[in-house]
Design a protein around this motif. Sequence first.
Motif, mmCIF file in Angstrom:
data_model
loop_
_atom_site.group_PDB
_atom_site.id
_atom_site.type_symbol
_atom_site.label_atom_id
_atom_site.label_comp_id
_atom_site.label_asym_id
_atom_site.label_seq_id
_atom_site.Cartn_x
_atom_site.Cartn_y
_atom_site.Cartn_z
ATOM 1 N N GLN A 214 -137.729 21.919 -14.492
ATOM 2 C CA GLN A 214 -136.455 22.622 -14.718
ATOM 3 C C GLN A 214 -135.699 22.097 -15.932
ATOM 4 N N ILE A 215 -136.457 21.883 -16.993
ATOM 5 C CA ILE A 215 -135.841 21.472 -18.261
ATOM 6 C C ILE A 215 -136.006 22.647 -19.231
ATOM 7 N N ASP A 216 -134.930 22.939 -19.962
ATOM 8 C CA ASP A 216 -134.888 24.135 -20.799
ATOM 9 C C ASP A 216 -135.406 23.821 -22.203
ATOM 10 N N LEU A 217 -136.579 24.342 -22.513
ATOM 11 C CA LEU A 217 -137.163 24.050 -23.829
ATOM 12 C C LEU A 217 -136.481 24.811 -24.966
ATOM 13 N N GLU A 218 -135.614 25.743 -24.600
ATOM 14 C CA GLU A 218 -134.849 26.456 -25.643
ATOM 15 C C GLU A 218 -133.760 25.549 -26.211
ATOM 16 N N ARG A 219 -133.428 24.506 -25.457
ATOM 17 C CA ARG A 219 -132.374 23.576 -25.908
ATOM 18 C C ARG A 219 -133.006 22.253 -26.356
ATOM 19 N N PRO A 220 -132.300 21.486 -27.207
ATOM 20 C CA PRO A 220 -132.897 20.250 -27.723
ATOM 21 C C PRO A 220 -133.177 19.206 -26.630
ATOM 22 N N VAL A 221 -134.308 18.522 -26.810
ATOM 23 C CA VAL A 221 -134.734 17.515 -25.830
ATOM 24 C C VAL A 221 -134.976 16.179 -26.514
ATOM 25 N N LEU A 222 -134.328 15.134 -25.971
ATOM 26 C CA LEU A 222 -134.633 13.749 -26.350
ATOM 27 C C LEU A 222 -135.487 13.178 -25.236
ATOM 28 N N LEU A 223 -136.525 12.430 -25.581
ATOM 29 C CA LEU A 223 -137.443 11.924 -24.540
ATOM 30 C C LEU A 223 -137.720 10.445 -24.738
ATOM 31 N N GLN A 224 -137.719 9.706 -23.632
ATOM 32 C CA GLN A 224 -138.334 8.373 -23.660
ATOM 33 C C GLN A 224 -139.303 8.275 -22.482
ATOM 34 N N VAL A 225 -140.562 7.911 -22.792
ATOM 35 C CA VAL A 225 -141.570 7.676 -21.748
ATOM 36 C C VAL A 225 -141.767 6.173 -21.647
ATOM 37 N N SER A 226 -141.524 5.619 -20.471
ATOM 38 C CA SER A 226 -141.684 4.167 -20.313
ATOM 39 C C SER A 226 -141.673 3.796 -18.847
ATOM 40 N N ARG A 227 -142.320 2.694 -18.541
ATOM 41 C CA ARG A 227 -142.116 2.127 -17.213
ATOM 42 C C ARG A 227 -140.632 1.831 -17.057
ATOM 43 N N PHE A 228 -140.132 1.856 -15.809
ATOM 44 C CA PHE A 228 -138.715 1.528 -15.610
ATOM 45 C C PHE A 228 -138.564 0.010 -15.639
ATOM 46 N N ASP A 229 -138.248 -0.458 -16.820
ATOM 47 C CA ASP A 229 -138.269 -1.875 -17.119
ATOM 48 C C ASP A 229 -137.063 -2.134 -18.028
ATOM 49 N N ARG A 230 -136.343 -3.230 -17.798
ATOM 50 C CA ARG A 230 -135.114 -3.455 -18.575
ATOM 51 C C ARG A 230 -135.386 -3.621 -20.065
ATOM 52 N N PHE A 231 -136.582 -4.202 -20.377
ATOM 53 C CA PHE A 231 -136.901 -4.375 -21.797
ATOM 54 C C PHE A 231 -137.048 -3.043 -22.530
ATOM 55 N N LYS A 232 -137.233 -1.964 -21.769
ATOM 56 C CA LYS A 232 -137.344 -0.639 -22.419
ATOM 57 C C LYS A 232 -135.951 -0.030 -22.603
ATOM 58 N N VAL A 305 -137.155 14.965 -30.326
ATOM 59 C CA VAL A 305 -137.129 13.601 -30.861
ATOM 60 C C VAL A 305 -137.527 12.664 -29.725
ATOM 61 N N VAL A 306 -138.348 11.662 -30.055
ATOM 62 C CA VAL A 306 -138.759 10.691 -29.036
ATOM 63 C C VAL A 306 -138.079 9.352 -29.321
ATOM 64 N N LEU A 307 -137.571 8.747 -28.270
ATOM 65 C CA LEU A 307 -136.957 7.422 -28.382
ATOM 66 C C LEU A 307 -137.895 6.383 -27.772
ATOM 67 N N GLN A 308 -137.879 5.189 -28.325
ATOM 68 C CA GLN A 308 -138.485 4.038 -27.643
ATOM 69 C C GLN A 308 -137.589 2.857 -27.964
ATOM 70 N N LYS A 309 -136.471 2.825 -27.228
ATOM 71 C CA LYS A 309 -135.397 1.910 -27.617
ATOM 72 C C LYS A 309 -135.589 0.506 -27.038
ATOM 73 N N SER A 310 -136.829 0.042 -27.057
ATOM 74 C CA SER A 310 -137.144 -1.250 -26.435
ATOM 75 C C SER A 310 -136.361 -2.399 -27.064
ATOM 76 N N LEU A 311 -136.013 -3.365 -26.213
ATOM 77 C CA LEU A 311 -135.351 -4.572 -26.691
ATOM 78 C C LEU A 311 -136.395 -5.623 -27.032
ATOM 79 N N ARG A 312 -137.515 -5.551 -26.290
ATOM 80 C CA ARG A 312 -138.712 -6.353 -26.607
ATOM 81 C C ARG A 312 -139.905 -5.470 -26.331
ATOM 82 N N GLU A 313 -140.941 -5.592 -27.128
ATOM 83 C CA GLU A 313 -142.079 -4.694 -26.952
ATOM 84 C C GLU A 313 -143.356 -5.407 -27.356
ATOM 85 N N GLY A 314 -144.456 -5.045 -26.720
ATOM 86 C CA GLY A 314 -145.760 -5.511 -27.179
ATOM 87 C C GLY A 314 -146.105 -4.680 -28.397
#
Length: 412
Positions: A214-232, A305-314
Amino acid sequence: MRELELYGQVAGKDVVEHLRQLASLLKGLKVVHINSTRRGGGVAEILERLVPLMKELGIEAEWVVIEGDEEFFQCTKNFHNALQGTPVSIPESVLQHYEEVNARNAEAFRELLQEADLVFVHDPQPAAMLKFCPDRKGKWVWRCHIDISRPYRAVWKYLRPLVASYDASIFSIAEFAQPLPHPLYIIPPSIDPLSEKNRDLPPEEVEATYRAFQIDLERPVLLQVSRFDRFKDPLGVIQAYRLAKKFVPALQLVLAGGGAVDDPEAEAVLQEVEAAAADDPNIHVLFLPPEADRTINALQRGADVVLQKSLREGFGLTVTEAMWKSKPVIGGDTGGIKLQVINHHTGFRVNTPEGAALRARYLLHHREIREAMGRKAREFVRENFLITRHLRDYLTLMVSLTYEVQERIELS
Ligand code: UDP
Protein backbone atom coordinates in the motif's frame (compact mmCIF):
# COMPACT_ATOMS: atom_id res chain seq x y z
CA MET A 1 24.70 -20.97 -22.25
CA ARG A 2 27.68 -21.26 -19.96
CA GLU A 3 27.74 -19.23 -16.76
CA LEU A 4 30.59 -16.95 -17.77
CA GLU A 5 28.84 -15.93 -20.97
CA LEU A 6 25.81 -14.91 -18.94
CA TYR A 7 27.98 -12.73 -16.73
CA GLY A 8 29.63 -11.38 -19.88
CA GLN A 9 26.28 -10.08 -21.05
CA VAL A 10 26.06 -7.95 -17.93
CA ALA A 11 29.66 -7.04 -17.17
CA GLY A 12 30.89 -6.80 -20.76
CA LYS A 13 32.51 -9.29 -23.15
CA ASP A 14 35.94 -7.74 -22.63
CA VAL A 15 35.67 -8.44 -18.92
CA VAL A 16 35.17 -12.14 -19.59
CA GLU A 17 37.99 -12.09 -22.14
CA HIS A 18 40.27 -10.57 -19.50
CA LEU A 19 39.28 -13.31 -17.06
CA ARG A 20 40.09 -15.97 -19.65
CA GLN A 21 43.50 -14.40 -20.31
CA LEU A 22 44.38 -14.37 -16.63
CA ALA A 23 43.07 -17.89 -16.13
CA SER A 24 45.13 -19.21 -19.03
CA LEU A 25 48.13 -18.75 -16.72
CA LEU A 26 46.42 -20.84 -14.07
CA LYS A 27 45.08 -23.86 -15.99
CA GLY A 28 45.05 -27.02 -13.91
CA LEU A 29 46.07 -25.16 -10.75
CA LYS A 30 44.71 -26.92 -7.66
CA VAL A 31 42.94 -24.35 -5.50
CA VAL A 32 41.02 -25.01 -2.29
CA HIS A 33 38.69 -22.60 -0.49
CA ILE A 34 37.94 -23.43 3.14
CA ASN A 35 35.19 -21.90 5.25
CA SER A 36 32.81 -23.03 7.96
CA THR A 37 29.35 -23.01 6.39
CA ARG A 38 27.84 -24.07 3.08
CA ARG A 39 24.84 -21.75 3.45
CA GLY A 40 24.03 -18.51 5.21
CA GLY A 41 26.13 -15.37 5.31
CA GLY A 42 28.05 -13.50 2.70
CA VAL A 43 31.08 -15.80 2.52
CA ALA A 44 29.03 -18.83 1.48
CA GLU A 45 27.08 -16.73 -0.97
CA ILE A 46 30.26 -15.55 -2.67
CA LEU A 47 31.93 -18.98 -2.76
CA GLU A 48 28.82 -20.50 -4.25
CA ARG A 49 29.36 -18.37 -7.39
CA LEU A 50 33.13 -17.93 -7.34
CA VAL A 51 34.13 -21.60 -7.17
CA PRO A 52 32.04 -22.76 -10.18
CA LEU A 53 33.30 -19.79 -12.22
CA MET A 54 36.91 -20.69 -11.37
CA LYS A 55 36.21 -24.26 -12.50
CA GLU A 56 34.71 -23.03 -15.74
CA LEU A 57 37.97 -21.17 -16.33
CA GLY A 58 39.96 -24.39 -16.08
CA ILE A 59 41.16 -24.06 -12.50
CA GLU A 60 40.75 -27.15 -10.32
CA ALA A 61 38.88 -25.27 -7.60
CA GLU A 62 37.32 -27.04 -4.63
CA TRP A 63 35.26 -25.72 -1.73
CA VAL A 64 35.74 -27.45 1.60
CA VAL A 65 33.51 -26.79 4.62
CA ILE A 66 34.95 -27.66 8.01
CA GLU A 67 32.95 -29.42 10.70
CA GLY A 68 32.76 -28.34 14.31
CA ASP A 69 30.60 -28.74 17.38
CA GLU A 70 28.73 -26.20 19.46
CA GLU A 71 31.66 -25.38 21.69
CA PHE A 72 33.82 -24.74 18.63
CA PHE A 73 31.33 -22.36 17.03
CA GLN A 74 30.76 -20.58 20.32
CA CYS A 75 34.49 -20.04 20.49
CA THR A 76 34.73 -18.76 16.91
CA LYS A 77 31.73 -16.46 17.47
CA ASN A 78 33.67 -15.04 20.40
CA PHE A 79 36.69 -14.60 18.13
CA HIS A 80 34.46 -12.76 15.70
CA ASN A 81 33.17 -10.37 18.36
CA ALA A 82 36.60 -9.88 19.87
CA LEU A 83 38.18 -9.13 16.49
CA GLN A 84 35.57 -6.43 16.04
CA GLY A 85 36.51 -4.94 19.39
CA THR A 86 34.30 -6.59 22.04
CA PRO A 87 36.17 -7.70 25.16
CA VAL A 88 35.57 -11.43 25.67
CA SER A 89 37.49 -13.91 27.72
CA ILE A 90 38.12 -17.33 26.20
CA PRO A 91 39.44 -20.05 28.54
CA GLU A 92 42.57 -21.96 27.63
CA SER A 93 40.62 -25.24 27.38
CA VAL A 94 38.31 -23.73 24.76
CA LEU A 95 41.27 -22.53 22.70
CA GLN A 96 42.65 -26.02 22.91
CA HIS A 97 39.35 -27.39 21.63
CA TYR A 98 39.42 -24.85 18.78
CA GLU A 99 42.82 -26.17 17.74
CA GLU A 100 41.76 -29.81 18.08
CA VAL A 101 38.79 -29.24 15.77
CA ASN A 102 41.10 -27.54 13.28
CA ALA A 103 43.56 -30.45 13.56
CA ARG A 104 40.76 -32.97 12.92
CA ASN A 105 39.60 -31.08 9.85
CA ALA A 106 43.16 -30.80 8.56
CA GLU A 107 43.45 -34.56 8.94
CA ALA A 108 40.13 -35.18 7.15
CA PHE A 109 41.30 -33.20 4.10
CA ARG A 110 45.00 -34.04 4.37
CA GLU A 111 45.59 -35.27 0.83
CA LEU A 112 43.69 -32.42 -0.81
CA LEU A 113 45.50 -29.81 1.29
CA GLN A 114 48.94 -31.34 0.80
CA GLU A 115 48.51 -31.36 -2.96
CA ALA A 116 46.87 -27.94 -3.33
CA ASP A 117 48.83 -25.20 -5.05
CA LEU A 118 46.81 -22.49 -3.32
CA VAL A 119 44.59 -22.61 -0.26
CA PHE A 120 42.27 -19.74 0.70
CA VAL A 121 41.18 -19.95 4.33
CA HIS A 122 38.18 -17.75 5.07
CA ASP A 123 37.85 -16.01 8.44
CA PRO A 124 39.04 -17.24 11.85
CA GLN A 125 37.10 -20.52 12.09
CA PRO A 126 39.52 -22.63 9.99
CA ALA A 127 42.53 -20.33 10.52
CA ALA A 128 44.47 -22.81 12.70
CA MET A 129 44.42 -25.52 10.01
CA LEU A 130 47.67 -24.24 8.54
CA LYS A 131 49.46 -25.21 11.76
CA PHE A 132 48.39 -28.82 11.20
CA CYS A 133 49.55 -29.04 7.59
CA PRO A 134 53.33 -28.84 8.02
CA ASP A 135 53.96 -30.83 4.85
CA ARG A 136 51.96 -28.52 2.57
CA LYS A 137 53.46 -27.74 -0.79
CA GLY A 138 51.27 -24.82 -1.86
CA LYS A 139 50.79 -21.25 -0.68
CA TRP A 140 48.16 -20.42 1.94
CA VAL A 141 46.22 -17.18 2.07
CA TRP A 142 44.08 -15.98 4.98
CA ARG A 143 40.96 -14.21 3.68
CA CYS A 144 39.54 -11.99 6.42
CA HIS A 145 36.01 -10.73 5.77
CA ILE A 146 35.62 -8.63 8.91
CA ASP A 147 36.93 -5.36 10.29
CA ILE A 148 39.85 -6.24 12.57
CA SER A 149 41.33 -2.75 12.75
CA ARG A 150 40.52 -2.39 16.47
CA PRO A 151 40.56 -5.92 17.89
CA TYR A 152 40.30 -6.86 21.54
CA ARG A 153 44.01 -7.26 22.21
CA ALA A 154 44.02 -10.45 24.31
CA VAL A 155 42.27 -12.45 21.61
CA TRP A 156 44.27 -10.92 18.77
CA LYS A 157 47.45 -11.84 20.66
CA TYR A 158 46.37 -15.48 20.43
CA LEU A 159 45.18 -15.39 16.80
CA ARG A 160 47.90 -13.22 15.33
CA PRO A 161 50.68 -15.87 15.27
CA LEU A 162 48.26 -18.32 13.64
CA VAL A 163 47.48 -15.97 10.76
CA ALA A 164 50.98 -14.48 10.59
CA SER A 165 52.25 -17.87 9.36
CA TYR A 166 50.24 -17.54 6.15
CA ASP A 167 51.91 -16.51 2.90
CA ALA A 168 49.52 -13.57 2.42
CA SER A 169 46.23 -12.21 3.63
CA ILE A 170 43.29 -10.43 2.06
CA PHE A 171 41.06 -7.74 3.58
CA SER A 172 37.90 -6.19 2.17
CA ILE A 173 38.98 -2.60 2.58
CA ALA A 174 42.30 -1.12 3.66
CA GLU A 175 40.84 0.34 6.87
CA PHE A 176 39.93 -3.16 8.11
CA ALA A 177 43.47 -4.54 8.09
CA GLN A 178 46.10 -5.24 10.74
CA PRO A 179 49.82 -5.12 10.03
CA LEU A 180 51.06 -8.66 9.33
CA PRO A 181 54.50 -9.92 8.27
CA HIS A 182 53.46 -10.91 4.75
CA PRO A 183 51.84 -9.24 1.73
CA LEU A 184 48.38 -7.83 2.40
CA TYR A 185 45.90 -7.58 -0.45
CA ILE A 186 42.72 -5.55 -0.64
CA ILE A 187 39.78 -7.19 -2.38
CA PRO A 188 36.41 -5.51 -1.81
CA PRO A 189 33.21 -7.57 -1.80
CA SER A 190 30.84 -7.74 -4.75
CA ILE A 191 27.27 -8.43 -5.73
CA ASP A 192 26.00 -11.06 -8.12
CA PRO A 193 24.05 -9.27 -10.87
CA LEU A 194 22.21 -12.48 -11.78
CA SER A 195 20.88 -13.29 -8.31
CA GLU A 196 17.23 -12.84 -7.29
CA LYS A 197 18.30 -9.78 -5.31
CA ASN A 198 19.86 -8.01 -8.26
CA ARG A 199 18.57 -9.33 -11.59
CA ASP A 200 16.32 -7.16 -13.75
CA LEU A 201 12.64 -7.28 -12.86
CA PRO A 202 9.62 -6.44 -14.99
CA PRO A 203 8.14 -3.04 -14.01
CA GLU A 204 4.81 -4.78 -13.28
CA GLU A 205 6.48 -6.78 -10.52
CA VAL A 206 7.93 -3.63 -8.98
CA GLU A 207 4.50 -2.00 -9.08
CA ALA A 208 2.79 -5.08 -7.64
CA THR A 209 5.28 -5.22 -4.76
CA TYR A 210 4.64 -1.59 -3.84
CA ARG A 211 0.88 -2.06 -4.22
CA ALA A 212 0.97 -5.03 -1.86
CA PHE A 213 2.49 -2.78 0.81
CA GLN A 214 0.00 0.00 0.00
CA ILE A 215 2.71 2.43 -1.00
CA ASP A 216 1.89 4.87 -3.80
CA LEU A 217 4.47 4.73 -6.57
CA GLU A 218 2.96 7.85 -8.14
CA ARG A 219 4.43 9.80 -5.21
CA PRO A 220 8.13 10.14 -4.30
CA VAL A 221 9.67 7.34 -2.24
CA LEU A 222 12.74 7.42 0.01
CA LEU A 223 13.98 3.95 0.95
CA GLN A 224 16.40 2.43 3.40
CA VAL A 225 16.89 -1.36 3.46
CA SER A 226 18.70 -2.55 6.57
CA ARG A 227 18.56 -4.83 9.52
CA PHE A 228 16.93 -3.01 12.45
CA ASP A 229 20.19 -2.06 14.05
CA ARG A 230 21.16 1.22 15.74
CA PHE A 231 24.31 1.53 13.64
CA LYS A 232 22.04 1.82 10.58
CA ASP A 233 20.46 4.89 12.26
CA PRO A 234 16.79 4.27 11.35
CA LEU A 235 15.69 7.07 13.71
CA GLY A 236 18.03 9.47 11.96
CA VAL A 237 16.42 8.41 8.69
CA ILE A 238 12.96 9.25 10.04
CA GLN A 239 14.24 12.62 11.18
CA ALA A 240 15.73 13.29 7.75
CA TYR A 241 12.46 12.30 6.08
CA ARG A 242 10.47 14.67 8.32
CA LEU A 243 12.78 17.56 7.48
CA ALA A 244 12.63 16.82 3.75
CA LYS A 245 8.85 16.39 3.80
CA LYS A 246 8.39 20.05 4.70
CA PHE A 247 9.62 20.82 1.20
CA VAL A 248 8.32 17.71 -0.59
CA PRO A 249 4.86 17.22 0.95
CA ALA A 250 3.97 14.09 -1.06
CA LEU A 251 7.05 12.26 0.23
CA GLN A 252 6.83 8.70 1.57
CA LEU A 253 9.46 6.80 3.54
CA VAL A 254 10.03 3.04 3.43
CA LEU A 255 12.19 1.41 6.09
CA ALA A 256 12.52 -2.24 5.13
CA GLY A 257 14.47 -4.95 6.84
CA GLY A 258 14.49 -7.95 9.05
CA GLY A 259 16.37 -8.98 12.13
CA ALA A 260 19.10 -11.55 12.39
CA VAL A 261 18.73 -14.66 14.50
CA ASP A 262 21.98 -13.78 16.25
CA ASP A 263 20.93 -10.17 16.92
CA PRO A 264 18.84 -9.91 20.09
CA GLU A 265 18.61 -6.10 19.77
CA ALA A 266 16.63 -6.06 16.51
CA GLU A 267 13.27 -6.40 18.25
CA ALA A 268 13.89 -3.41 20.53
CA VAL A 269 15.14 -1.24 17.66
CA LEU A 270 12.09 -2.18 15.56
CA GLN A 271 9.83 -1.09 18.41
CA GLU A 272 11.62 2.25 18.67
CA VAL A 273 11.24 2.75 14.94
CA GLU A 274 7.56 1.81 14.98
CA ALA A 275 6.94 4.21 17.85
CA ALA A 276 8.71 7.04 16.01
CA ALA A 277 6.71 6.32 12.85
CA ALA A 278 3.32 5.74 14.49
CA ASP A 279 1.87 9.20 13.85
CA ASP A 280 2.63 9.23 10.12
CA PRO A 281 0.86 6.90 7.66
CA ASN A 282 3.42 7.87 5.01
CA ILE A 283 6.19 6.07 6.88
CA HIS A 284 6.09 2.38 6.00
CA VAL A 285 8.06 0.10 8.30
CA LEU A 286 8.32 -3.31 6.64
CA PHE A 287 9.61 -6.23 8.66
CA LEU A 288 10.79 -8.71 6.03
CA PRO A 289 11.42 -12.46 6.28
CA PRO A 290 14.91 -13.73 5.43
CA GLU A 291 13.86 -14.99 1.98
CA ALA A 292 12.70 -11.58 0.74
CA ASP A 293 15.38 -11.13 -1.95
CA ARG A 294 12.95 -10.41 -4.76
CA THR A 295 10.93 -8.04 -2.59
CA ILE A 296 14.07 -6.10 -1.69
CA ASN A 297 15.02 -6.03 -5.37
CA ALA A 298 11.60 -4.56 -6.27
CA LEU A 299 11.69 -2.01 -3.42
CA GLN A 300 15.12 -0.81 -4.49
CA ARG A 301 14.01 -0.51 -8.12
CA GLY A 302 10.87 1.48 -7.24
CA ALA A 303 12.49 4.03 -4.92
CA ASP A 304 13.41 7.53 -6.10
CA VAL A 305 16.30 7.94 -3.69
CA VAL A 306 17.95 5.34 -1.46
CA LEU A 307 19.39 6.18 1.94
CA GLN A 308 21.98 4.24 3.91
CA LYS A 309 22.52 6.58 6.79
CA SER A 310 24.76 4.23 8.75
CA LEU A 311 26.78 5.57 11.66
CA ARG A 312 29.17 2.64 11.31
CA GLU A 313 29.26 0.21 8.43
CA GLY A 314 31.23 -2.73 7.11
CA PHE A 315 31.11 -2.57 3.35
CA GLY A 316 27.42 -1.80 2.95
CA LEU A 317 26.13 -4.19 0.31
CA THR A 318 22.72 -2.51 0.35
CA VAL A 319 24.48 0.52 -1.14
CA THR A 320 25.97 -1.55 -3.96
CA GLU A 321 22.60 -3.17 -4.61
CA ALA A 322 20.79 0.17 -4.85
CA MET A 323 23.48 1.72 -7.04
CA TRP A 324 23.27 -1.26 -9.39
CA LYS A 325 19.58 -0.40 -9.78
CA SER A 326 20.59 3.09 -10.93
CA LYS A 327 19.70 4.83 -7.68
CA PRO A 328 21.73 7.69 -6.25
CA VAL A 329 22.50 6.82 -2.62
CA ILE A 330 22.68 9.21 0.32
CA GLY A 331 25.02 7.35 2.63
CA GLY A 332 26.67 7.82 6.01
CA ASP A 333 30.29 8.89 5.73
CA THR A 334 31.73 5.63 7.07
CA GLY A 335 33.29 2.25 6.19
CA GLY A 336 32.78 0.87 2.71
CA ILE A 337 30.18 3.54 1.90
CA LYS A 338 33.14 5.86 1.34
CA LEU A 339 34.38 3.60 -1.45
CA GLN A 340 31.01 3.47 -3.16
CA VAL A 341 29.29 6.80 -2.73
CA ILE A 342 31.45 9.32 -4.51
CA ASN A 343 30.17 12.69 -3.35
CA HIS A 344 28.19 14.60 -6.00
CA HIS A 345 28.88 11.81 -8.50
CA THR A 346 27.22 8.53 -7.49
CA GLY A 347 25.37 10.06 -4.53
CA PHE A 348 26.06 12.09 -1.40
CA ARG A 349 27.82 11.29 1.85
CA VAL A 350 26.32 12.82 4.96
CA ASN A 351 26.96 13.03 8.70
CA THR A 352 23.64 14.28 10.05
CA PRO A 353 19.87 13.93 9.48
CA GLU A 354 19.92 17.58 8.36
CA GLY A 355 22.54 16.78 5.73
CA ALA A 356 20.56 13.77 4.54
CA ALA A 357 17.37 15.85 4.31
CA LEU A 358 19.11 18.59 2.33
CA ARG A 359 20.48 16.10 -0.19
CA ALA A 360 17.18 14.22 -0.41
CA ARG A 361 15.32 17.45 -1.18
CA TYR A 362 17.84 18.36 -3.83
CA LEU A 363 17.62 14.99 -5.55
CA LEU A 364 13.82 14.81 -5.33
CA HIS A 365 13.52 18.26 -6.88
CA HIS A 366 15.96 17.58 -9.72
CA ARG A 367 14.84 14.55 -11.64
CA GLU A 368 17.46 14.83 -14.39
CA ILE A 369 20.34 15.14 -11.94
CA ARG A 370 18.94 12.23 -9.94
CA GLU A 371 18.73 10.04 -13.02
CA ALA A 372 22.18 11.04 -14.23
CA MET A 373 23.68 10.21 -10.82
CA GLY A 374 21.82 6.91 -10.85
CA ARG A 375 23.33 6.03 -14.22
CA LYS A 376 26.80 6.87 -12.92
CA ALA A 377 26.14 4.78 -9.83
CA ARG A 378 25.25 1.74 -11.94
CA GLU A 379 28.37 2.12 -14.10
CA PHE A 380 30.50 2.55 -10.99
CA VAL A 381 29.20 -0.76 -9.67
CA ARG A 382 29.64 -2.42 -13.07
CA GLU A 383 33.30 -1.35 -13.07
CA ASN A 384 34.10 -2.06 -9.45
CA PHE A 385 31.73 -4.20 -7.46
CA LEU A 386 30.36 -7.04 -9.58
CA ILE A 387 31.38 -10.63 -8.97
CA THR A 388 33.39 -10.62 -12.22
CA ARG A 389 35.74 -7.98 -10.74
CA HIS A 390 35.96 -10.02 -7.57
CA LEU A 391 36.96 -13.06 -9.62
CA ARG A 392 39.50 -10.98 -11.56
CA ASP A 393 41.11 -9.85 -8.29
CA TYR A 394 41.39 -13.44 -7.11
CA LEU A 395 42.90 -14.53 -10.42
CA THR A 396 45.39 -11.65 -10.36
CA LEU A 397 46.40 -12.56 -6.84
CA MET A 398 46.73 -16.21 -7.85
CA VAL A 399 48.97 -15.28 -10.78
CA SER A 400 51.10 -13.14 -8.51
CA LEU A 401 51.51 -15.88 -5.89
CA THR A 402 52.02 -18.64 -8.43
CA TYR A 403 54.62 -16.79 -10.45
CA GLU A 404 56.20 -15.20 -7.40
CA VAL A 405 55.86 -11.66 -8.65
CA GLN A 406 58.00 -9.85 -6.14
CA GLU A 407 56.75 -6.32 -6.25
CA ARG A 408 53.53 -5.28 -4.62
CA ILE A 409 50.53 -5.25 -6.95
CA GLU A 410 47.49 -3.08 -6.44
CA LEU A 411 44.20 -4.80 -7.04
CA SER A 412 41.21 -2.75 -8.15
N1 UDP B 1 19.21 -7.81 3.73
C1 UDP B 1 18.19 -8.73 3.58
N2 UDP B 1 17.09 -8.62 4.36
C2 UDP B 1 16.97 -7.64 5.28
C3 UDP B 1 18.01 -6.70 5.44
C4 UDP B 1 19.13 -6.81 4.66
O1 UDP B 1 18.29 -9.63 2.73
O2 UDP B 1 15.94 -7.61 5.95
C5 UDP B 1 20.38 -7.95 2.90
C6 UDP B 1 20.75 -6.73 2.08
O3 UDP B 1 20.02 -6.70 0.87
C7 UDP B 1 22.24 -6.95 1.90
C8 UDP B 1 22.66 -7.61 3.19
O4 UDP B 1 21.49 -8.20 3.72
O5 UDP B 1 22.49 -7.84 0.83
C9 UDP B 1 23.19 -6.61 4.22
O6 UDP B 1 24.50 -6.34 3.95
P1 UDP B 1 25.15 -4.95 4.38
O7 UDP B 1 26.59 -5.05 4.01
O8 UDP B 1 24.39 -3.82 3.76
O9 UDP B 1 24.93 -4.82 5.96
P2 UDP B 1 25.06 -5.84 7.20
O10 UDP B 1 23.67 -6.32 7.49
O11 UDP B 1 26.00 -6.93 6.78
O12 UDP B 1 25.56 -4.96 8.30
